[in-house]
Structures are given as structure tokens and as C-alpha cells.
Motif scaffolding. Sequence first.
Motif, PDB file in Angstrom:
ATOM      1  N   TYR A 239      -3.299   6.991   8.254  1.00 54.39           N
ATOM      2  CA  TYR A 239      -2.302   7.727   8.501  1.00 54.39           C
ATOM      3  C   TYR A 239      -1.368   8.005   7.126  1.00 54.39           C
ATOM      4  O   TYR A 239      -0.948   8.949   6.842  1.00 54.39           O
ATOM      5  N   TYR A 240      -1.334   7.015   6.058  1.00 57.07           N
ATOM      6  CA  TYR A 240      -0.859   7.100   4.957  1.00 57.07           C
ATOM      7  C   TYR A 240      -1.261   8.032   3.980  1.00 57.07           C
ATOM      8  O   TYR A 240      -0.481   8.913   3.272  1.00 57.07           O
ATOM      9  N   GLU A 241      -2.460   7.825   3.794  1.00 57.21           N
ATOM     10  CA  GLU A 241      -3.210   8.779   2.920  1.00 57.21           C
ATOM     11  C   GLU A 241      -3.356  10.096   3.163  1.00 57.21           C
ATOM     12  O   GLU A 241      -3.517  10.844   2.193  1.00 57.21           O
ATOM     13  N   ASN A 242      -3.628  10.369   4.477  1.00 56.75           N
ATOM     14  CA  ASN A 242      -3.752  11.736   4.866  1.00 56.75           C
ATOM     15  C   ASN A 242      -2.490  12.363   5.024  1.00 56.75           C
ATOM     16  O   ASN A 242      -1.838  12.338   5.976  1.00 56.75           O
ATOM     17  N   LYS A 243      -2.231  13.133   4.088  1.00 60.10           N
ATOM     18  CA  LYS A 243      -0.851  13.951   3.790  1.00 60.10           C
ATOM     19  C   LYS A 243      -0.327  14.908   5.038  1.00 60.10           C
ATOM     20  O   LYS A 243       0.927  15.248   5.194  1.00 60.10           O
ATOM     21  N   SER A 244      -1.527  15.271   5.510  1.00 63.98           N
ATOM     22  CA  SER A 244      -1.352  16.218   6.730  1.00 63.98           C
ATOM     23  C   SER A 244      -0.954  15.624   8.054  1.00 63.98           C
ATOM     24  O   SER A 244      -0.725  16.186   9.216  1.00 63.98           O
ATOM     25  N   ASN A 245      -1.051  14.185   8.002  1.00 63.26           N
ATOM     26  CA  ASN A 245      -1.056  13.419   9.325  1.00 63.26           C
ATOM     27  C   ASN A 245       0.570  13.028   9.280  1.00 63.26           C
ATOM     28  O   ASN A 245       1.162  12.239   8.776  1.00 63.26           O
ATOM     29  N   LYS A 246       1.285  13.614  10.157  1.00 63.96           N
ATOM     30  CA  LYS A 246       2.590  13.526  10.523  1.00 63.96           C
ATOM     31  C   LYS A 246       2.986  12.176  10.911  1.00 63.96           C
ATOM     32  O   LYS A 246       4.130  11.719  10.797  1.00 63.96           O
ATOM     33  N   ALA A 247       1.985  11.239  11.335  1.00 63.33           N
ATOM     34  CA  ALA A 247       2.342   9.920  11.934  1.00 63.33           C
ATOM     35  C   ALA A 247       2.566   9.078  10.579  1.00 63.33           C
ATOM     36  O   ALA A 247       3.239   7.892  10.731  1.00 63.33           O
ATOM     37  N   GLY A 248       2.051   9.466   9.435  1.00 62.82           N
ATOM     38  CA  GLY A 248       2.571   8.686   8.109  1.00 62.82           C
ATOM     39  C   GLY A 248       3.458   9.462   7.439  1.00 62.82           C
ATOM     40  O   GLY A 248       3.865   8.900   6.307  1.00 62.82           O
ATOM     41  N   MET A 249       4.295  10.450   8.026  1.00 58.68           N
ATOM     42  CA  MET A 249       5.489  11.008   7.148  1.00 58.68           C
ATOM     43  C   MET A 249       6.587  10.029   6.688  1.00 58.68           C
ATOM     44  O   MET A 249       6.876   9.886   5.759  1.00 58.68           O
ATOM     45  N   ARG A 252       5.361   7.421   3.982  1.00 58.84           N
ATOM     46  CA  ARG A 252       5.041   8.258   2.731  1.00 58.84           C
ATOM     47  C   ARG A 252       6.621   8.380   1.976  1.00 58.84           C
ATOM     48  O   ARG A 252       6.689   8.449   0.985  1.00 58.84           O
ATOM     49  N   GLN A 253       7.474   9.061   2.828  1.00 63.73           N
ATOM     50  CA  GLN A 253       8.807   9.441   2.254  1.00 63.73           C
ATOM     51  C   GLN A 253       9.471   8.063   1.639  1.00 63.73           C
ATOM     52  O   GLN A 253      10.121   8.243   0.674  1.00 63.73           O
ATOM     53  N   ASN A 254       9.481   6.867   2.306  1.00 57.26           N
ATOM     54  CA  ASN A 254       9.936   5.785   1.785  1.00 57.26           C
ATOM     55  C   ASN A 254       9.363   5.358   0.478  1.00 57.26           C
ATOM     56  O   ASN A 254       9.872   4.812  -0.281  1.00 57.26           O
ATOM     57  N   LEU A 255       8.002   5.317   0.569  1.00 62.33           N
ATOM     58  CA  LEU A 255       7.198   4.668  -0.642  1.00 62.33           C
ATOM     59  C   LEU A 255       7.261   5.601  -1.768  1.00 62.33           C
ATOM     60  O   LEU A 255       6.880   5.137  -2.853  1.00 62.33           O
ATOM     61  N   ASN A 256       7.621   6.632  -1.320  1.00 59.76           N
ATOM     62  CA  ASN A 256       7.936   7.724  -2.744  1.00 59.76           C
ATOM     63  C   ASN A 256       9.227   7.402  -3.589  1.00 59.76           C
ATOM     64  O   ASN A 256       9.556   7.726  -4.487  1.00 59.76           O
ATOM     65  N   ASN A 257      10.009   6.563  -2.621  1.00 62.22           N
ATOM     66  CA  ASN A 257      11.317   5.977  -3.390  1.00 62.22           C
ATOM     67  C   ASN A 257      11.182   4.781  -4.097  1.00 62.22           C
ATOM     68  O   ASN A 257      10.726   3.928  -3.561  1.00 62.22           O
ATOM     69  N   ASN A 263      10.838  -2.832  -3.488  1.00 61.70           N
ATOM     70  CA  ASN A 263      11.389  -3.891  -2.761  1.00 61.70           C
ATOM     71  C   ASN A 263      10.738  -3.879  -1.166  1.00 61.70           C
ATOM     72  O   ASN A 263      11.351  -4.238  -0.178  1.00 61.70           O
ATOM     73  N   SER A 264       9.488  -3.838  -1.306  1.00 58.63           N
ATOM     74  CA  SER A 264       8.590  -3.911  -0.008  1.00 58.63           C
ATOM     75  C   SER A 264       7.462  -4.551  -0.244  1.00 58.63           C
ATOM     76  O   SER A 264       6.855  -4.616  -1.246  1.00 58.63           O
ATOM     77  N   ILE A 265       7.219  -5.370   0.960  1.00 57.79           N
ATOM     78  CA  ILE A 265       6.020  -6.103   0.918  1.00 57.79           C
ATOM     79  C   ILE A 265       5.115  -5.094   2.096  1.00 57.79           C
ATOM     80  O   ILE A 265       5.422  -4.927   3.124  1.00 57.79           O
ATOM     81  N   ILE A 266       4.065  -4.921   1.632  1.00 55.25           N
ATOM     82  CA  ILE A 266       3.070  -3.864   2.250  1.00 55.25           C
ATOM     83  C   ILE A 266       1.662  -4.565   2.632  1.00 55.25           C
ATOM     84  O   ILE A 266       1.144  -5.094   2.131  1.00 55.25           O
ATOM     85  N   ILE A 267       1.792  -4.507   3.977  1.00 53.40           N
ATOM     86  CA  ILE A 267       0.542  -5.116   4.878  1.00 53.40           C
ATOM     87  C   ILE A 267      -0.226  -3.975   5.195  1.00 53.40           C
ATOM     88  O   ILE A 267       0.138  -3.185   6.183  1.00 53.40           O
ATOM     89  N   GLU A 268      -1.459  -3.892   4.596  1.00 50.42           N
ATOM     90  CA  GLU A 268      -2.205  -2.294   4.572  1.00 50.42           C
ATOM     91  C   GLU A 268      -3.319  -2.811   5.632  1.00 50.42           C
ATOM     92  O   GLU A 268      -3.906  -3.693   5.392  1.00 50.42           O
TER      93      GLU A 268
END
Length: 300
Positions: A239-249, A252-257, A263-268
Amino acid sequence: MENNGFIDEICAYIIDKHSNDMDNVILVFPNERPGIYVRNNLMKRLNNNQVIFSPKIYSMKNFLLSLTTLELLNENELIFELYKVYKSVLSENNIDIKESFMEYYSWGQVILEDFNDIDKDLVEAKELYSITYEEEKIKQIFDVNNSNNEIKNRYLEIWRLLYNIYDKFKSNLLENNKAYEGLLERVISDKIDELIKKFDDKKVYFCGFCRITKSVEKIIKCFIDNEKGKYIWNYDKYYYENKSNKAGMFIRQNLNNEKVKNNSIIIENDFLSNQNKYIHIHIKGAPQGSGQIAVFNKII
């Protein structure tokens, strides 16, 4: 203990980073359900002779309620209060009240939902209803159906007064220390710069959020800006890496900040490309909730 899920990862992180000050930790989830699993997971991870204070665990709604004395009313209570305001505003403007409470009820639900959305997303209600009223006037000028003028005029008059209804309804509730969920979020977001001073020694983790309202976003941003809060994200690469996938929007918006990302812990997760697991997806059709329960019962 093997880490194999979002709750496992959160608990492992909290014990690793806060084993000596667990009572200063606050975990906030979108709803109440994860709290049960977090408490059970923490107990399993601790030695039998360990004694610690559990972190405070809230849903977002209950976290906001902990910051105020406001009381949330249920839908029926809110619609009843809204009906009283509706009658009062119409009467003040010399408009006959033709709807009984039962006739008004379903429309009251729609109005209440609109008010809720307005406050959750910090919309300027006066401007919104002014624009909407002008749009409704234009629609009626070009009404090709030649519908009943009396009904059209009444409909337009109510649109004209919707901001007055919103404003009076909100004022009445706050005077009595009551609120609906959107109003609660807006009040806290307006006061968050002052309220955050109560969190001197606390660390607040906002866990598992996806789409959030503007008011909640403002509240969380204040915690992050003041280094009193962090996000804990859980997302899949698909979801995150596929920029055309709206479920990751949203993620993506937040991690571009940059501030949010730092200030994020990411469980990928990487569900699709995990070669050590076989993925089996079964799709079963079932009508309505009762049918779904029957199918689910056979599966388990």
C-alpha cells in the motif's frame, strides 16, 4: 517471546524503552478493542516476580474525554436537543413549525451528522452554510420541475437558518457541559496548546491510526511538535510504495512530513513478497450479517 503482530511489536517496544517508567506511558488507539490485547501481551512478557504499573490505554475518544469535563450525549439525546433548538430558531424567525418530532427525526439525524463532520474537520460553519444557501437559491431559480412554491420557500428558509441552528445548538450544549463527538474534538483541538502542559513527564503513543480528522490531526501534531508524542504506524509495503494505491495515501502524506517521520515508529509488513509463507485467500459470498455469521461458524 516471538513477535508476530502489531500488538506484539508495540509491547516489545514499550518494555524495551520504558521498563522503568511504564506509568508515564499513554497508548492511544483508534478504538477500545486493542487495549485488551495490549494488557494481556504485556503480562505475558513480564517475569512473574516483576511488578510494574501498566501504561494508560485509551481509545482516541476516551483520551479526549480524559482532557475535559465535557460529557458526550447519545444520538437520541442529541436529536431531541437539536429539535428544541430547531423549533426555537424557527419560532424566532416567525416560521411555523409543521414537523412533529417523529417527522423531524430522520432529518435531524442528517443535520447532526453534518454538524459532526463540520467540527471534526474544523470547517468554518458560517461560511459553509452561507455558500450552501446561495447554491440552493440558484437551484430553485433554475428549477425546471415547477415544484410547489410554498414547499420550495420553506425549504430555502430552513437552509438560510441552518447556521443559526448550528450555532445555538453548539452554544446550548457547551453551556450544559455536553457535546457530540465532533464538538468534543473541536473544543480539545482549540485548547490543546494549553492542555498539553499537563503532560510534562508523559509520553503519548498514537498507535495504528489511518485516516484521521483535521481536529485529531491538530491534536496529535501538537504532541509531536512539543516532543511529547509519537506515532506508531503499521502498514504494508504494497500500500505504501504503490503511489497509485489510495489505501496508502494517508501514511504517505504523513511520512512525507519530516517532523512526523522523525517522531514515528514504523512497523512494516511485506505480506505479498514474504517467501516464507504461503498465502491462501478464500472468498465466500454471504447475504447480510446473519448469513456471514453462519458461514464463519462453518469455517471455524
